[in-house]
Design a protein around this motif. Structure first.
Motif, short mmCIF file in Angstrom:
data_model
loop_
_atom_site.label_atom_id
_atom_site.label_comp_id
_atom_site.label_asym_id
_atom_site.label_seq_id
_atom_site.Cartn_x
_atom_site.Cartn_y
_atom_site.Cartn_z
N ALA A 1 -0.98 12.55 -11.19
CA ALA A 1 0.33 11.91 -11.40
C ALA A 1 0.72 11.07 -10.20
CB ALA A 1 1.38 12.98 -11.67
N ALA A 2 0.45 11.58 -9.00
CA ALA A 2 0.81 10.84 -7.78
C ALA A 2 0.03 9.54 -7.69
CB ALA A 2 0.57 11.70 -6.55
N VAL A 3 -1.26 9.57 -8.03
CA VAL A 3 -2.08 8.36 -7.96
C VAL A 3 -1.60 7.34 -8.99
CG1 VAL A 3 -4.40 7.43 -8.33
CG2 VAL A 3 -4.10 9.56 -7.03
N ARG A 4 -1.35 7.79 -10.22
CA ARG A 4 -0.87 6.86 -11.25
C ARG A 4 0.48 6.24 -10.87
NH1 ARG A 4 -2.47 10.55 -16.55
NH2 ARG A 4 -4.63 9.80 -16.76
N GLU A 5 1.36 7.07 -10.33
CA GLU A 5 2.67 6.55 -9.94
C GLU A 5 2.53 5.53 -8.81
OE1 GLU A 5 6.89 8.21 -8.09
OE2 GLU A 5 5.49 9.60 -9.05
N ALA A 6 1.67 5.84 -7.84
CA ALA A 6 1.47 4.91 -6.73
C ALA A 6 0.89 3.58 -7.22
CB ALA A 6 0.55 5.54 -5.68
N ALA B 1 0.82 -1.21 0.00
CA ALA B 1 0.00 0.00 0.00
C ALA B 1 0.85 1.25 0.00
CB ALA B 1 -0.94 0.00 1.21
N GLU B 2 0.26 2.32 -0.51
CA GLU B 2 0.84 3.65 -0.41
C GLU B 2 -0.24 4.61 0.06
OE1 GLU B 2 3.20 5.19 -3.56
OE2 GLU B 2 4.25 3.28 -3.93
N ILE B 3 0.18 5.66 0.74
CA ILE B 3 -0.73 6.67 1.27
C ILE B 3 -0.42 8.00 0.59
CG2 ILE B 3 -1.45 7.94 3.34
CD1 ILE B 3 -0.46 5.46 4.96
N VAL C 1 -7.91 2.22 -5.42
CA VAL C 1 -7.70 3.54 -4.81
C VAL C 1 -8.91 3.83 -3.93
CG1 VAL C 1 -7.43 6.02 -5.17
CG2 VAL C 1 -6.27 4.40 -6.68
N ILE C 2 -8.66 4.10 -2.67
CA ILE C 2 -9.71 4.46 -1.73
C ILE C 2 -9.50 5.92 -1.34
CG2 ILE C 2 -10.76 4.00 0.52
CD1 ILE C 2 -9.78 1.12 0.26
N VAL C 3 -10.53 6.73 -1.50
CA VAL C 3 -10.42 8.16 -1.23
C VAL C 3 -11.29 8.50 -0.02
CG1 VAL C 3 -10.68 10.47 -2.18
CG2 VAL C 3 -10.03 8.58 -3.68
N VAL D 1 -3.96 2.04 -2.80
CA VAL D 1 -3.59 3.43 -2.58
C VAL D 1 -4.72 4.08 -1.79
CG1 VAL D 1 -3.00 5.65 -3.63
CG2 VAL D 1 -2.30 3.50 -4.74
N ILE D 2 -4.38 4.71 -0.68
CA ILE D 2 -5.39 5.41 0.11
C ILE D 2 -5.07 6.90 0.08
CG2 ILE D 2 -6.43 5.70 2.38
CD1 ILE D 2 -5.97 2.82 2.94
#
Length: 395
Positions: free
Chosen positions: A51-56, A3-5, A146-148, A63-64
């Motif tokens: 960009a950050a979401v795609r990279e994660a 996971a990434e935050i 991706v959870i927002v 990805v949260i």
């Protein structure tokens, strides 16, 4: 699962708001058995968030994101995540009805701008938010999930516990457990500790890491297992090895001020302080300990009023400690006195004296008093001198 935050909000980058959400999520994900490998902070800019979401997603299964779900024009997380999945935003009347109902319950008018919060990326799973006006959502594709979540901490925590954890357990099959135990050490340098436990720091499970602050050291043991009992057993085995290698320098799960306060309480001893530094670093270090006011009889702060070399500083520390012990009728007294001038390298000799019913103990060490950190080191050294006496260690 990896996971990434991503924490979203320009106020986080400006230092106006401290990002407590990422710390909470990291702890909870670890406890749920999810590896967190990276944390990113992004301002309120749609292109950079996308960009950050795609990279994660190129690195992680999960990805949260937190923040940027409000009604104003700078709340662009919805648009950015939709762009990351190449999907349009879709309006949901039921979300607008929920938002309107919440405003009605608060007896407040709903602004037209709140309509923006009823949009989510096409195909997203909506996570209703009964604690606020910002609905959360979850988007999936072949890359991952991706959870927002909202940026308001209370709302984020509620939704994570009631919606995200059940999703991870029931739909993503997360069954492993990760436990972390933090031990505290003092009296040895970080490099020395690192050398003594180098092999432990290289193993994959359990993991061992070390961090330093105020000349105190945190050793974190993290274990991954299929059950809590198995993880606890793994941690206990590693802890036993660390205890054997660090000996009296390892405090355990208590921090240094708490250890000192507990030992004073267990031995029914009182303490007085004499500090020759106006910032009173020993007092500040000690005051974080629980119930210390029941053990601390009094404090005298008396900066130097005449020049003093290293020997004179040591004598003044001992004399000051003896004076406050007599004045407040305390069992023990700590005296701290720096010399009047630093050496050529900018370090100042600081003398410590511990007066006890059977004599005194003295110690002198150099510190860089030009920084707050240098003064914090003084507090650590003084409390460790006291701890060693209370623990029955000889000089």
């Amino acid at each position: 699962m990896d996971a990434e935050i991503i924490a979203i909000g320009s106020e986080l980058l400006l230092g106006v708001t401290i990002d407590t959400n990422s710390a909470y999520l990291a702890r909870q994900l670890a406890a749920a058995g999810v590896n967190v490998y990276r944390k990113t902070v992004v301002g309120d800019n749609a292109e950079r968030i996308t960009a950050a979401v795609r990279e994660a997603l190129s690195r992680a299964d999960l990805v949260i994101c937190t923040g940027g779900l409000g009604p104003t024009l700078d709340d662009v997380t919805r648009e950015a995540v939709a762009a990351a999945f190449n999907r349009p935003l879709e309006f949901h009347q039921e979300l607008l009805d929920q938002i309107a109902a919440r405003f009605a319950a608060m007896n407040r008018p709903m602004s037209e701008s709140n309509r923006r919060q009823a949009y989510v990326p096409a195909g997203a799973r909506i996570i209703p938010n009964p604690r606020g006006t910002a609905p959360a959502f979850l988007v999936e594709d072949e890359r991952g999930t991706v959870i927002v979540l909202p940026g308001v901490p209370s709302e984020m925590r509620y939704l994570f516990e009631t919606a995200v954890i059940p999703y991870l357990r029931e739909e993503r099959g997360i069954t492993t457990v990760i436990l972390v135990r933090t031990l505290h050490a003092v009296g040895l340098g970080e490099s020395v500790i690192g050398e003594r436990i180098a092999d432990l720091m290289q193993q994959a499970n359990p993991t061992v890491g070390i961090s330093a602050k105020r000349a105190r050291y945190e050793l974190r043991i993290g274990a991954r297992a299929e059950s809590q009992a198995e993880a606890e057993a793994m941690i206990a085995q590693t802890e036993a090895i660390i205890r054997e290698r660090l000996g009296p320098y390892l405090l355990g799960e208590e921090e240094l001020p708490a250890v000192v306060a507990r030992l004073l309480r267990e031995r029914n001893l009182t303490l007085a302080l004499y500090e020759g530094i106006i910032q009173a670093p020993v007092l500040h270090a000690l005051l974080v300990a629980p119930d210390i006011e029941q053990r601390l009889r009094g404090v005298e702060i008396h900066p130097l009023d005449r020049p003093a070399d290293e020997q004179a500083a040591s004598d003044l520390a001992a004399a000051g400690a003896a004076t406050v012990a007599d004045h407040w009728q305390s069992d023990l007294a700590l005296g701290v006195q720096p010399a009047s001038a630093p050496n050529e390298q900018g370090f100042t000799a600081v003398a410590f004296a511990l007066v006890t019913p059977t004599g005194e103990r003295r110690l002198t060490r150099p510190f860089d008093l030009r920084s707050t950190e240098g003064r914090e080191f003084i507090g650590t050294a003084a409390l460790d001198l006291l701890r060693r006496y209370l623990a029955g260690e000889t000089e």
